[in-house]
Design a protein around this motif. Structure first.
Motif, PDB file in Angstrom:
ATOM      1  N   GLU A 178       0.615  -0.947   0.038  1.00 50.76           N
ATOM      2  CA  GLU A 178       0.019  -0.056  -0.205  1.00 50.76           C
ATOM      3  C   GLU A 178       0.889   1.192  -0.002  1.00 50.76           C
ATOM      4  N   LYS A 179       0.576   2.197  -0.762  1.00 45.41           N
ATOM      5  CA  LYS A 179       1.314   3.339  -1.103  1.00 45.41           C
ATOM      6  C   LYS A 179       0.868   4.317   0.345  1.00 45.41           C
ATOM      7  N   VAL A 180       1.961   5.293   0.693  1.00 46.07           N
ATOM      8  CA  VAL A 180       1.808   5.670   2.058  1.00 46.07           C
ATOM      9  C   VAL A 180       0.704   6.831   1.436  1.00 46.07           C
ATOM     10  N   ARG A 181       0.544   7.399   0.645  1.00 44.91           N
ATOM     11  CA  ARG A 181      -0.454   8.378   0.195  1.00 44.91           C
ATOM     12  C   ARG A 181      -1.872   8.215   0.234  1.00 44.91           C
TER      13      ARG A 181
ATOM     14  N   ILE B 127      11.646  13.827  10.199  1.00 43.99           N
ATOM     15  CA  ILE B 127      11.471  12.354   9.608  1.00 43.99           C
ATOM     16  C   ILE B 127      10.558  12.231   8.527  1.00 43.99           C
ATOM     17  N   SER B 128      10.926  12.206   7.346  1.00 50.35           N
ATOM     18  CA  SER B 128       9.956  12.391   6.190  1.00 50.35           C
ATOM     19  C   SER B 128      10.081  11.023   5.367  1.00 50.35           C
ATOM     20  N   ILE B 129       9.015  11.007   4.653  1.00 47.25           N
ATOM     21  CA  ILE B 129       8.778   9.751   3.517  1.00 47.25           C
ATOM     22  C   ILE B 129       7.987  10.058   2.344  1.00 47.25           C
ATOM     23  N   ASN B 130       8.578   9.812   1.342  1.00 49.90           N
ATOM     24  CA  ASN B 130       7.838  10.164   0.038  1.00 49.90           C
ATOM     25  C   ASN B 130       6.543   9.212  -0.026  1.00 49.90           C
ATOM     26  N   GLU B 131       5.660  10.278  -0.652  1.00 47.73           N
ATOM     27  CA  GLU B 131       4.133   9.693  -0.839  1.00 47.73           C
ATOM     28  C   GLU B 131       3.966   8.219  -1.517  1.00 47.73           C
ATOM     29  N   ASN B 132       5.067   7.916  -2.198  1.00 51.06           N
ATOM     30  CA  ASN B 132       4.954   6.647  -3.267  1.00 51.06           C
ATOM     31  C   ASN B 132       5.548   5.676  -2.701  1.00 51.06           C
ATOM     32  N   GLU B 133       6.057   5.930  -1.440  1.00 51.64           N
ATOM     33  CA  GLU B 133       6.860   4.775  -0.634  1.00 51.64           C
ATOM     34  C   GLU B 133       5.888   3.822  -0.268  1.00 51.64           C
ATOM     35  N   ASP B 134       6.441   2.526   0.159  1.00 50.72           N
ATOM     36  CA  ASP B 134       5.397   1.725   0.535  1.00 50.72           C
ATOM     37  C   ASP B 134       4.904   1.610   2.170  1.00 50.72           C
TER      38      ASP B 134
ATOM     39  N   ASP C  37       6.141  14.838  -1.424  1.00 44.09           N
ATOM     40  CA  ASP C  37       5.740  14.816  -3.086  1.00 44.09           C
ATOM     41  C   ASP C  37       7.014  14.578  -3.598  1.00 44.09           C
ATOM     42  N   SER C  38       7.203  14.239  -5.032  1.00 38.68           N
ATOM     43  CA  SER C  38       8.547  14.407  -5.733  1.00 38.68           C
ATOM     44  C   SER C  38       9.176  15.584  -5.817  1.00 38.68           C
TER      45      SER C  38
ATOM     46  N   SER D  62       9.611  17.374  -2.875  1.00 39.66           N
ATOM     47  CA  SER D  62       9.837  17.669  -1.528  1.00 39.66           C
ATOM     48  C   SER D  62       8.940  18.480  -0.795  1.00 39.66           C
ATOM     49  N   LYS D  63       7.809  18.644  -1.307  1.00 38.61           N
ATOM     50  CA  LYS D  63       6.796  19.604  -0.775  1.00 38.61           C
ATOM     51  C   LYS D  63       5.845  18.676   0.146  1.00 38.61           C
ATOM     52  N   ALA D  64       5.723  19.242   1.302  1.00 36.71           N
ATOM     53  CA  ALA D  64       4.716  18.408   2.423  1.00 36.71           C
ATOM     54  C   ALA D  64       3.262  18.493   1.835  1.00 36.71           C
ATOM     55  N   VAL D  65       2.807  17.025   1.737  1.00 38.71           N
ATOM     56  CA  VAL D  65       1.252  16.812   1.408  1.00 38.71           C
ATOM     57  C   VAL D  65       0.461  16.269   2.470  1.00 38.71           C
ATOM     58  N   GLY D  66       1.205  15.980   3.641  1.00 41.66           N
ATOM     59  CA  GLY D  66       0.453  15.468   4.800  1.00 41.66           C
ATOM     60  C   GLY D  66       1.346  14.750   5.732  1.00 41.66           C
ATOM     61  N   ILE D  67       0.596  14.062   6.732  1.00 45.07           N
ATOM     62  CA  ILE D  67       1.279  13.278   7.792  1.00 45.07           C
ATOM     63  C   ILE D  67       0.576  11.971   7.801  1.00 45.07           C
ATOM     64  N   VAL D  68       1.325  10.877   8.036  1.00 40.51           N
ATOM     65  CA  VAL D  68       0.972   9.490   8.188  1.00 40.51           C
ATOM     66  C   VAL D  68       1.515   9.181   9.648  1.00 40.51           C
TER      67      VAL D  68
END
Length: 300
Positions: A172-175, A246-253, A273-274, A276-282
């Motif tokens: 499942e993608k993080v996004r 600590i960040s993670i790309n939205e397309n990572e698993d 996102d690709s 490096s703009k913040a799009v959310g928090i998981v």
């Protein structure tokens, strides 16, 4: 297929051969007839192969079983696609230096004998019968296994575990796990205002973004509590925010998110996102809501 038990190998090969010839879903009875085994046994083993991601199933009169692409990879390249790389074994909440080389699932669907046999390397004198243990997620089948030690054999380097919980983590993608719209704070915002935002939005953390729209930190409820405990009621976000974000790309698993949270001992990751703009928090909660039964991953 060296990491499957002889029975699992036999049934997987028979199922694959039948599917290749019939080009349809295969019944467990058909496999049982081919290899001369009891249908109930075959069905149990097929379910264990399903947990490993090697078999797919379809219910109903026209349903049955079929091998997955992973099954074909293992059959065609048995030495190149092992099911398991070496993993550290956890004793309770403590990571040991005992390495798990192989897992053999035994009677996975039998509630009175739900066990796994682990081939390990390391000093088994550090373990004893009855110890709670955990391993995973495995890199290939993405399994997390938890249970109690039933038997230890120092000579053969084998451990038998009574499985209490076995989870396969789906891809499942993080996004897709972000449950709320992005709420961001400014460095100059007061902690009083930040606490009101947290309460209103029902969140426990938010990134801190400057006027250039760059992430400069992250603030959590724990940081606000610390400030108020110290009597700094007029402090600003910049005074107590953590700058090591600590960040993670939205397309990572999701598995990458779990590993990062464990490694850095954090409960949330900034999703970028690709560009490096913040799009959310998981958060841990987002992951736990999407995959039932993963609470044990954060007991270490």
């Amino acid at each position: 297929m060296q990491n499957l038990s002889p029975t699992q190998r036999e049934i997987l090969l028979a199922l694959t051969d039948l599917y290749n010839r019939q080009k349809r879903m295969i019944k467990s009875k058909e496999v049982a007839d081919i290899i001369g085994k009891d249908e109930g046994t075959v069905r149990n083993i097929i379910l264990s192969l399903k947990v490993l991601g090697l078999v797919e199933s379809k219910p109903g009169p026209n349903g049955g079983y079929m091998p997955t692409l992973k099954a074909y990879e293992i059959i065609n390249n048995p030495t190149l696609t092992p099911i398991l790389d070496k993993l550290n074994l956890y004793k309770g909440m403590i990571e040991t230096d005992i390495k798990v080389e192989n897992i053999e699932i035994i009677d996975i669907t039998n509630p009175t004998a739900n066990r796994v046999l682990l081939k390990v390397e390391g000093d088994l004198r550090k373990l004893k019968v009855g110890d709670p243990v955990r391993l995973g997620p495995t890199p290939y089948s993405r399994l997390v296994i938890e249970g109690l030690i039933l038997h230890l054999d120092e000579n053969s380097k084998e451990v038998v575990v009574d499985v209490k919980r076995m989870i396969s983590i789906p891809k499942e993608k993080v996004r897709n796990l972000i449950s709320k719209r992005l709420i961001a704070l400014k460095p100059e915002t007061s902690l009083r205002e930040a606490s009101m935002i947290f309460y209103k939005e029902a969140i426990r953390g938010a990134p801190v973004i400057n006027q250039e729209e760059k992430v400069v930190g992250i603030l959590t409820t724990a940081d606000i509590i610390k400030a108020f405990f110290e009597g700094n009621y007029d402090a600003k976000v910049s005074d107590y925010m953590k700058t090591n974000v600590i960040s993670i790309n939205e397309n990572e698993d999701v598995l990458d998110a779990i590993r990062k949270m464990i490694i850095y001992n954090v409960g949330r990751l900034l999703v970028i996102d690709s560009n490096s703009k913040a799009v959310g928090i998981v958060t841990r909660t987002d992951i736990l809501r999407s995959i039932a039964g993963l609470e044990g991953l954060w007991t270490v």
